[in-house]
Motif scaffolding. Structure first.
Motif, short mmCIF file in Angstrom:
data_model
loop_
_atom_site.label_atom_id
_atom_site.label_comp_id
_atom_site.label_asym_id
_atom_site.label_seq_id
_atom_site.Cartn_x
_atom_site.Cartn_y
_atom_site.Cartn_z
N VAL A 52 0.84 -1.19 0.00
CA VAL A 52 0.00 0.00 0.00
C VAL A 52 0.89 1.25 0.00
CG1 VAL A 52 -1.70 1.33 1.33
CG2 VAL A 52 -1.99 -1.15 1.05
N GLN A 54 2.52 6.14 -5.48
CA GLN A 54 1.59 5.84 -4.40
C GLN A 54 0.87 7.08 -3.87
OE1 GLN A 54 4.06 3.63 -1.60
NE2 GLN A 54 4.96 2.50 -3.31
N VAL A 74 -3.38 7.13 -4.76
CA VAL A 74 -3.28 5.74 -5.20
C VAL A 74 -3.24 4.81 -3.99
CG1 VAL A 74 -1.69 4.07 -6.24
CG2 VAL A 74 -2.27 6.18 -7.46
N TYR A 75 -2.44 5.17 -2.96
CA TYR A 75 -2.35 4.24 -1.84
C TYR A 75 -3.67 4.15 -1.08
CZ TYR A 75 -1.59 7.87 1.83
OH TYR A 75 -1.74 8.90 2.71
N VAL A 121 -5.81 1.69 -3.01
CA VAL A 121 -5.42 0.30 -2.73
C VAL A 121 -5.88 -0.10 -1.33
CG1 VAL A 121 -3.50 -1.32 -2.57
CG2 VAL A 121 -3.42 0.50 -4.27
#
Lengths: 304, 304
Positions: free
Chosen positions: B163, B174, B183-184, B187
């Protein structure tokens, strides 16, 4: 290896007049009957079957295509015995003059990424696995790619960084856009940055990109944005991409990309049109015919 | 394995009163002298050294910590011989009652991801490598995670999805944000979605996350956003994260996370404070002392 990876790949493409990459994805249930060990077989028996299957494919395609792509996952699925088979398959490909892309989608950070790069990159005696190139994942960022790039420099090896993958869900991360740039565009810019300062005589560098045949528009866009990068194009054939879809990945000289096909070639004996013609016992003939067919379908890239 | 991974991990944490994960990252140059094969040693000799080193560490820490994390890259660096050593190290950990997180950061799409999940997930006889859990990379999107989740269900195994990684460059992808979500975070939302419907008696599910100790603010944020996920926290010790940095990764009962340390424990004989005290010949004592020290540093998580 005194010639850089991109030049070696280019030479092989020109010598074979082919941009086909044969994906070596052995699967138990699809192996030709004659190579399936009997009931109760051990993983070592299956590994022997995988090795025979892949080396025979290599023998058939060695003069027809520039490169093969063993898929690590299917060998790993057989445990340590499978890894030994993988090692021998890579060696056999080199003995037959083929280049190899090991499809392992590896990556990590710092010294762990260095370990992967040292493990896989470098044909002949340069690395223990001896692959000319490796696929790598960029989720960990640009610094995770540095050790691979450094090893490409040292050993004239190559890598293919995942940029835009062929699966339907790949967009979840890859297409996310901020400040006018998507994640895949950011990765592509990094790839071009790495390769543009490392171009061989062919005009391409050793840091390539994976871009799926299933996204032809992005393929055209990425060809333009990464003029120095070789593109590995999966998703042709079984996954739905056709010759027209991949054309945009190539330069006008028919260079700058290779198109992978796995199942459609290696399990051609299961495709109705070949099953009837050759029969399962002559599965190697089906591999040869399917390879020739794909080369023909892609011959148009040389005359764009 | 009739008990789900998260419950097994929780039981081990409570039994050992430890949230330490010992990273098994064998490196040639750091092995204790007595385990280094002589000059001109083959990779098989080194693999034997790695195996002895890791099994002796396992013997030392088996009653001190819940889980060990073999780093695949360092075994892969020794070729097929290294993979055999990795297999035996995983088995030895289980024989000693330890859980395993294989750190391979694997992933691919479709049936290839299925092959990785089948290869690695499932202790005992369930899979050929026999690991309780595996780290996986999310770059290929949510559909690439599905085969791992399915195998977790079938075999009571676990995965840890990358992550927010501990390296400086991880933010390149990320941290990219669009429409108010990085993005993280995307996820992480996926991880929580997977685990929230699979919670064991401990309240956590089998789909965990990797979040670096080097980003304590994000760790706190992600603890809150993934209440059903175990968090594997790398970056403690050698990479700079301290006990205060990881506290936010835990629930008030001291659960929901494990903190990895590799070099600081397994190569403790090279740290000045232990080198003098034990000498290299007693490197196992240094491992024991460094493990106890880390357990003590982290004991505060149980009394938050």
């Amino acid at each position: 290896m005194s010639v850089c990876f991109s030049d070696r790949l280019t030479q092989r493409i020109l010598a074979t007049k082919s941009v086909t990459c044969v994906g070596l994805d052995p699967r138990r249930q699809s192996l030709p009957q004659g190579l399936q060990p009997g009931e109760g077989a051990s993983v070592a028996d299956w590994a022997a079957g995988f090795e025979t299957f892949c080396t025979e494919i290599i023998d058939v395609v060695a003069d027809k295509v520039p490169v093969v792509k063993p898929q690590a996952a299917f060998f790993e699925q057989l445990g340590p015995a499978g890894m030994q088979a993988l090692h021998r398959v890579i060696q056999h490909a080199h003995n037959k003059g083929l280049l190899t892309i090991l499809d392992g989608k590896r990556n990590d950070i710092g010294s762990t990424a260095e370990a992967y790069a040292d493990a896989y990159l470098g044909a002949g005696e340069a690395s223990v696995w001896g692959s000319d190139s490796l696929t790598v994942s960029p989720y960990l960022g640009a610094d995770s790619l540095d050790p691979f790039v450094a090893q490409c420099d040292r050993r004239n090896a190559g890598v293919f960084v995942l940029v835009k993958t062929s699966n339907p869900g790949g967009g979840m991360l890859q297409d996310r856009s901020s400040e006018g740039q998507s994640v895949y565009q950011t990765v592509a810019a990094k790839v071009e940055e790495f390769s543009s300062t490392r171009r061989g005589e062919c005009g391409f560098g050793p840091i390539g990109a994976v871009v799926g045949a299933t996204y032809p528009e992005q393929l055209a866009e990425l060809r333009e944005k990464m003029p120095s990068a070789y593109i590995l194009i999966p998703g042709f054939g079984a996954q739905g991409g056709g010759a027209q879809d991949v054309l945009a990945g190539f330069t006008s000289a028919g260079l700058g990309a290779v198109v992978n096909s796995s199942r459609h070639i290696i399990f051609a004996h299961r495709r109705p049109e070949y099953a009837d013609k050759f029969g399962e016992a002559n599965w190697q003939d089906a591999v040869a015919a399917a390879t020739d067919e794909m080369n023909q379908q892609l011959a148009c890239v040389f005359g764009q």
